[in-house]
Motif scaffolding. Sequence first.
Motif, short mmCIF file in Angstrom:
data_model
loop_
_atom_site.label_atom_id
_atom_site.label_comp_id
_atom_site.label_asym_id
_atom_site.label_seq_id
_atom_site.Cartn_x
_atom_site.Cartn_y
_atom_site.Cartn_z
N PHE A 88 63.01 44.89 113.63
CA PHE A 88 63.90 44.37 114.67
C PHE A 88 64.21 45.38 115.77
N ARG A 89 63.90 46.64 115.56
CA ARG A 89 64.31 47.68 116.51
C ARG A 89 63.81 47.42 117.92
N ARG A 90 62.52 47.16 118.08
CA ARG A 90 61.96 46.94 119.42
C ARG A 90 62.56 45.69 120.04
N ILE A 91 62.65 44.62 119.26
CA ILE A 91 63.17 43.36 119.79
C ILE A 91 64.61 43.53 120.24
N VAL A 92 65.45 44.17 119.42
CA VAL A 92 66.86 44.35 119.77
C VAL A 92 66.97 45.24 121.01
N LYS A 93 66.18 46.31 121.05
CA LYS A 93 66.21 47.22 122.22
C LYS A 93 65.82 46.46 123.49
N ASP A 94 64.72 45.70 123.42
CA ASP A 94 64.28 44.92 124.58
C ASP A 94 65.31 43.86 124.94
N TYR A 95 65.92 43.26 123.92
CA TYR A 95 66.93 42.23 124.16
C TYR A 95 68.12 42.80 124.92
N TYR A 96 68.58 43.98 124.51
CA TYR A 96 69.70 44.60 125.22
C TYR A 96 69.34 44.98 126.64
N MET A 97 68.11 45.45 126.83
CA MET A 97 67.68 45.81 128.19
C MET A 97 67.66 44.58 129.10
N ILE A 98 67.14 43.48 128.59
CA ILE A 98 67.08 42.28 129.42
C ILE A 98 68.47 41.67 129.63
N SER A 129 64.66 35.79 116.25
CA SER A 129 65.06 34.76 115.28
C SER A 129 63.90 34.39 114.37
N GLN A 130 62.71 34.25 114.96
CA GLN A 130 61.53 33.92 114.17
C GLN A 130 61.19 35.07 113.22
N THR A 131 61.31 36.30 113.70
CA THR A 131 61.06 37.46 112.84
C THR A 131 62.02 37.47 111.67
N LEU A 132 63.29 37.18 111.92
CA LEU A 132 64.28 37.14 110.84
C LEU A 132 63.95 36.01 109.87
N GLN A 133 63.62 34.85 110.38
CA GLN A 133 63.27 33.72 109.51
C GLN A 133 62.04 34.07 108.67
N ASP A 134 61.06 34.73 109.27
CA ASP A 134 59.86 35.14 108.53
C ASP A 134 60.19 36.17 107.46
N ARG A 135 61.08 37.11 107.77
CA ARG A 135 61.45 38.16 106.82
C ARG A 135 62.26 37.60 105.65
N LEU A 136 62.98 36.51 105.89
CA LEU A 136 63.76 35.87 104.83
C LEU A 136 62.93 34.87 104.02
N ALA A 137 61.75 34.49 104.52
CA ALA A 137 60.91 33.50 103.84
C ALA A 137 60.63 33.94 102.41
N GLY A 138 60.78 32.98 101.50
CA GLY A 138 60.57 33.27 100.08
C GLY A 138 61.79 33.88 99.42
N LYS A 139 62.82 34.19 100.21
CA LYS A 139 64.06 34.77 99.68
C LYS A 139 65.24 33.83 99.92
N ILE A 140 65.40 33.48 101.21
CA ILE A 140 66.50 32.60 101.61
C ILE A 140 65.95 31.59 102.62
N ASP A 141 66.15 30.31 102.33
CA ASP A 141 65.73 29.26 103.25
C ASP A 141 66.80 29.09 104.32
N VAL A 142 66.39 29.26 105.57
CA VAL A 142 67.26 29.00 106.72
C VAL A 142 66.45 28.21 107.74
N ASP A 143 67.12 27.33 108.47
CA ASP A 143 66.43 26.66 109.55
C ASP A 143 66.45 27.58 110.78
N PHE A 144 65.73 27.17 111.84
CA PHE A 144 65.60 28.05 113.00
C PHE A 144 66.95 28.27 113.68
#
Length: 161
Positions: A88-98, A129-144
């Motif tokens: 998530f580091r790059r995504i969060v960094k880019d998100y804050y910049m934008i 959000s998709q990265t988080l959903q993918d990382r939780l796959a097989g552990k915790i079911d969450v919708d988008f």
Amino acid sequence: MTGADPQRARLIDVELDDTIGRSTPDVEHERAVAIFDLIEENSFRPVNDAGEGPYRLKLSLAESRLVFSVTRENGDEVVTHILSLTPFRRIVKDYYMICESYYDAIRSATPSQIEAIDMGRRGLHNEGSQTLQDRLAGKIDVDFGTARRLFTLVCVLHWRG
């Protein structure tokens, strides 16, 4: 999420452990709003849970990892999952910049420029959000939608003000 009662397969409480740390009043407000939004609307169920929710989620940090401790409404432990924050580091960094660009643009840019920046901001938020959903796959079911609200909380946890 198949077969789960939507009234039960949900979070009713989200708590931030002291390991998260505290920040400025503005950041604390954003965290409270993110938690409120998440509790207000979510779809959340640990995979292979023989029981049923609703659930409580306690988030903490351990060695640069995000710890999801899930309990039932009555406090009985369900599961603990640990996610690396590295993806998530790059995504969060880019998100804050934008986001900074967006707030700067609001003051002086044209509506079409603001809209273009906002589309980029939403795109990064969706990617996280998709990265988080993918990382939780097989552990915790969450919708988008729940993944989006959880990612907002992950972002706010990184924001020090």
